[in-house]
Design an enzyme around this catalytic site. Structure first.
Site: not given
Ligand code: B3K
Ligand code: ZN
Length: 891
Positions: A120, A260-264, A296-297, A319
């Site tokens: 992302e 911070g983190a990523m919700e893959n 959040h994730e 978001e």
């Molecule tokens: N969705 C990701 C953010 C990605 C940022 C890319 N530049 C984290 C979050 O909001 O949970």
């Molecule tokens: Zn998010």
């Protein structure tokens, strides 16, 4: 750069049904084979297959098994276009990439010998050619192979199908994600990691496997993240009826990560900062942050993944909603431990206070500067610049207003409808609000202006008391100042939660003219026009209004309140948020007056009445300690700077220092006795009650050391030396760092020594020194200190956490030092932004944003900043990310 417009959205002529990816992982030459089944999109005008690609080496491409015909395949600025006529076409694309050279931390990159991805917003196109847009949702299968010794763990989204050994010390794994997803949710990890595992049953009785993967040495710091994950899973079931949809859910920690983190899907990748915490290394705030980022994730799995965004302009759809959900979750977690409704309300208010503090410090300045944009922007140059406080925090406020307007049940009905209509789809903010409106039979057309209008509205309130009639008329008016590209603003739909306080401090029942009583003591008035009045009746004495209770809308409230009234509300407002806010307003008034005196060279004096009101909170041990800690904390410097017009960091800092010292000195005995009473016995536990005590204790220590007595330094030194956990150790160090006592140097050294090999804890050490003020008048030369710290072997410009701690600590958290009168801070800023931009534009851009609000400063300060901005803007090869920020700042 050329802006991309929301209005230009067009569906693609061809989307993708299935993707099969095969990764031959190698640090320097990773080969990626992608097999796509592309299908004609019925809803789109005819056109070629469009594939995006960024810095890729194309090895081969076939169309239905054959080489492209002459002219069938075109290279464009953004990737490839392929002319086809069939409704369904199979592509096989082989690309080669160099993860070891990828310092952007976007796409496939390496960290500490392992392979990680971040896709992302547009990182997938740095892995392979693909219609890399969120409205292309496909089924993914993945095979990855790597060296078994260095990368024993091979992970991707969804369910594990198969693993096996290969010749030459290599091995492989195959994964399948049963859910449709856009490419930005793809992830892989190949690294040397260990997992903490737990099995839990979901609400429907399915057993699921939860894993938190970290380096072996960090296994003693993951239990809190695992607990947080379990709490999140339960909360989403209980509050929203949403269940985990996979058999396995993984969190992976990585040291080098831009955010911070990523919700893959099924494979959340986290910055180590938001996974690792144990009592010796993490403060209470770190524990809280881990819990909220994990939540959040996790919550994104429904709000973001199952239902995703049609295009990146809709980012707040996932978001804002997900921040709102994590904020509600945190409030519930905080309140859970309370033993009475009043204690629970106070605990919730503490979460709310923290959220609003963040909004005022981070989002209000954004809304007042050149990057101001609606929560759903209309244009951008670089999407990565729009993961903003506005899209996230203000976006969450907008969702919260829907909750306020519709009520719990109405809001839940809207959510249920949203999932029933849009599960598996990529949709828009209009779709979401449309579901809220339909489920509740209300018209939210006017409310939609919150999505299209930028800027922080000002809400003006005036009251008129009619003694003869026993009535009080409240007039509310709204006005939103112009923002870049939006000169004219329209009235918004603003929910204003109102209470009226009687002379004895108790809330009065609210009865509007024409209604029969008895009324509630807090009511939500809906302001929809530029101005409107409401008359409350049946009152026997003039009431004191308490407006915007719980911060019911993200606005700036302008109301003429005497000092006496603020003190009265600090003592009696039944709404704990507003009780806190009355104190903040009073502090703001005192600080701005002190700053004006400092600027004019007048002597500084703190009004006695303010001291009395402040002391009443300090000594009230019937109040929740966490609440008192918030009530004693001054408004943030970033927020206050914007309230000074024009902004001038030096006198503001002088005012803040003077006020803190004066209060510490005047109430020494009270601070000391609270400090001594609040000691937390027993082993550390992360618990709101204990954390509240520690927070108040550290706050007392701060005031005491500010006042500068030898006793206070002694207390801080003892706390530092005998601390049983990081919250106490860090609190003591933070107090000492701002003093000139010899103990300062010793404590910094001891801390460094103790945590030498510990990257996350050293970040605290860097950040503290970069952000420190000095209570004394000795000039600290923070810039020289920051420059010296950059040479510390533990510092690295290529690790985002280090940059955010040291450079971010200086550029963003220390305005008085950064804006030093000789302009050296700005030259350093330009040099560092340019250096960072060569490797990592996203990180560079975040640092660049430290000066975007430069026009709020005095003309002398602006004149010193301009050359630095111009230097960055004129740098050859500057990234689109940084170019957008400095370009907008200068325009
Ligand atoms: N969705 C990701 C953010 C990605 C940022 C890319 N530049 C984290 C979050 O909001 O949970
Ligand atoms: Zn998010």
């Amino acid at each position: 750069g050329t802006p991309i417009l929301r209005s230009a959205y067009q569906p693609l002529a061809y989307t993708v049904a299935t993707v099969d990816l095969d990764f031959h992982l190698d640090p320097k030459a990773t080969q990626v084979t992608s097999r796509l089944q592309c299908v004609r999109n019925e809803d789109a005008p005819a056109g070629p297959i469009v594939l995006f690609g960024d810095t890729l080496e194309l090895v081969s491409l076939t169309i239905d098994g054959a080489a492209p015909a002459d002219g069938q395949l075109r290279h464009t600025d953004s990737g490839l276009e392929i002319d086809v006529s069939a409704d369904s076409v199979a592509l096989e694309i082989v690309t080669r990439i160099d993860p070891s050279a990828n310092l952007t931390l976007s796409g496939l990159y390496q960290s500490r010998g392992g392979f990680f991805t971040q896709c992302e917003a547009e990182g997938f196109r740095r892995i392979t050619y693909f219609p890399d847009r969120p409205d292309v949702m496909a089924r993914f299968t993945v095979r990855l192979e790597a060296d078994a010794a260095t990368c024993p763990v091979l992970l991707s989204n969804g369910n594990l199908l198969e693993t096996g050994a290969l010749p030459n010390g290599r091995h492989f794994a195959r994964w399948e994600d049963p859910f449709l997803k856009p490419s930005y949710l793809f992830a892989l990890v190949a690294a040397d990691l260990k997992a903490l595992e737990r099995k839990v049953d979901t609400m429907s009785g399915r057993e699921v496997l939860l894993q938190v993967w970290v380096e072996a040495r960090d296994l003693d710091r993951v239990s809190h993240a695992m607990d947080s994950l379990v709490h999140s899973l339960r909360w989403d079931e209980e509050v929203f009826g949403l269940e985990l949809d996979l058999d396995r859910f993984m969190i992976v920690a990585v040291s080098d990560f831009n955010m911070g983190a990523m919700e893959n899907k099924g494979l959340n990748i986290f910055n180590t900062k938001y996974v690792l915490a144990n009592p010796d290394t993490g403060t209470d705030l770190d524990f809280e942050n881990v819990e909220s980022v994990v939540a959040h994730e996790y919550f994104h799995n429904w709000t973001g993944n199952r239902v995703t965004c049609r295009d990146w302009f809709q980012l707040t759809l996932k978001e804002g909603l997900t921040v709102f959900r994590d904020q509600q979750f945190t409030a519930d977690m905080m309140a859970r431990a309370s033993d009475s409704p009043a204690a629970a309300a106070s605990a919730r208010a503490v979460t709310r206070i923290a959220n609003v503090r963040g909004l005022r410090a981070g989002q209000f300045p954004e809304d007042a500067g050149p990057m101001a944009h609606p929560i759903r922007p209309d244009s951008y140059q670089e999407i990565n610049n729009f993961y903003t406080a506005t899209v996230y925090q203000k976006g969450a406020e907008v969702i919260r207003m829907l909750l306020t307007l519709l009520g719990r049940e109405g809001f839940r009905n809207g959510m249920d409808l949203y999932f029933s209509y849009h599960d598996g789809q990529a949709v828009t903010c209009d779709d979401f609000v449309g579901c809220m409106a339909e489920a509740n039979g209300v018209d939210l057309d006017l409310f939609m202006r919150w999505y299209s209008q930028a800027g922080t509205p000002h809400l003006k309130a005036e009251g008129a008391w009619d003694a003869a009639a026993g009535s009080y008329t409240l007039t509310l008016s709204q006005h939103t100042p112009p923002t870049a590209g939006q000169p004219d603003k329209l009235p918004l739909h603003i929910p204003v939660a109102v209470g009226l306080i009687g002379p004895d401090g108790a809330d009065l029942p609210l009865v509007l003219a024409g209604e029969a009583g008895p009324g509630d003591t807090t009511r939500v008035l809906e302001l929809k026009e530029a101005s409107r009045s409401w008359t409350f009746t049946g009152l026997s004495a003039e009431p004191v209004p308490s407006l915007l209770r719980g911060f019911s809308a993200p606005v700036i409230l302008d109301i003429a309140e005497s000092d006496e009234r603020l003190a009265f509300r600090m003592a009696f407002d039944a709404d704990p948020f507003n009780r806190w806010d009355a104190g903040q307003r009073y502090m703001e008034r005192v600080i701005l007056a002190l700053a004006a005196d400092a600027a004019a060279g007048r002597p500084l004096e703190v009004p006695q009445a303010f001291g009395h009101a402040f002391r009443a909170l300090l000594i009230d041990d019937s109040l929740d300690a966490a609440f008192v800690a918030e009530a004693l904390a001054l408004p943030s410097e970033a927020y206050l700077l914007d309230r000074l017009q024009p902004a001038d960091p030096a006198p503001l800092r002088a005012a803040l220092i003077h006020l803190t010292r004066a209060l510490g000195l005047a109430m020494k005995a009270d601070f000391l006795s609270r400090y001594l009473d609040l000691e937390v016995d027993g082993e550390y536990r992360y618990h709101p009650l204990d954390a509240g005590k520690r927070a108040l204790r550290n706050q007392c220590l701060r005031y005491l050391t500010a006042a500068g007595s030898a006793t206070a330094i002694d207390l801080a030194t003892k706390q530092f030396e005998h601390a049983g956990n990081m919250t106490e150790r860090y609190g003591a160090l933070a107090a000492l760092v701002q003093s000139d006592a010899p103990a300062r140097v010793g404590a910094l050294e001891a801390f460094h020594q103790r945590y030498m090999g510990d990257a996350l804890v050293l970040d605290k050490w860097f950040q503290l020194q970069a952000g420190a003020w000095r209570w004394s008048d000795a000039a600290p030369d923070t810039l020289a200190q920051v420059q010296a710290l950059m040479a510390n072997p533990a510092f690295s410009l290529s690790n985002p956490n280090k940059v955010y701690a040291l450079l971010g600590g200086y550029f963003k958290a220390n305005p008085a030092e950064f804006h030093r009168a000789d302009g050296a801070g700005y030259a350093f800023w330009a040099e560092q932004v340019i250096a960072l931009d060569r490797n990592n534009p996203q990180v560079a851009s975040r640092m660049a944003r430290a000066l975007e609000g430069w026009r709020k400063f005095t003309p002398e300060i602006q004149a010193r900043i301009r050359p630095a901005l111009e230097k960055v803007a004129a740098t050859e090869g500057i990234s689109p990310d940084v170019a957008e920020i400095v370009g907008k700042a200068l325009s």
